[in-house]
Design a protein around this motif. Structure first.
Motif: not given
Length: 150
Positions: A37-44, A48-54, A146-150
């Protein structure tokens, strides 16, 4: 907001811009098994974050929106409801924070979708969204945001 399965979105990827197409292809082509879980970088333009929760009751969740990044919620395990509201129907409770790329909001939950494994919910900057809402009962959820920069 767009809601569909990853497979359906990929079948219609010609309708999307290049960045969103690359993001959807990344989700398809990546094995997220075993990632912490947590933040992972791909490129500029992608991270993305792997999120785990209830999941929990809507009253325990919060509204948010973003300005710089699209939010692409891809459910790996479990089921949750994700609330939606146009941001102009919500009230700002915490001003925009550029470091977090988030504004926090409050307002009534009038619309929500249920998302389960394989489902994708895409939130644009004008989309206030509330995640982690139980869909009938508390349930463990594992998903990629996943976060995609606009």
């Amino acid at each position: 907001m767009i809601v569909d399965t990853l497979n359906h979105l990929l079948e219609n990827e010609a309708a999307f811009g290049d960045k969103l197409k690359r993001g959807l292809q990344f989700l398809r082509d990546t094995d997220f098994t075993g990632l912490a879980a947590g933040r992972h970088s791909v490129n500029e333009e992608l991270f993305y974050f792997v999120n785990e929760y209830e999941t929990k009751a809507a009253g325990e969740c919060f509204w948010e929106a973003h300005r710089v990044n699209l939010d692409v919620h891809y459910i790996l395990e479990g089921t949750e409801r994700i609330g939606y509201s146009a941001i102009e129907r919500l009230q700002v409770t915490e001003e925009y924070n550029a470091e977090k790329d988030a504004v926090f909001l409050s307002g009534e939950l009038l619309s929500a979708v249920v998302a389960g494994p394989g489902d994708v919910v895409i939130c644009y900057p004008q989309d206030g969204h509330m995640t982690g809402i139980e869909a009938g009962m508390k349930e463990a959820v594992r998903k990629i945001v996943l976060k995609i920069k606009l």
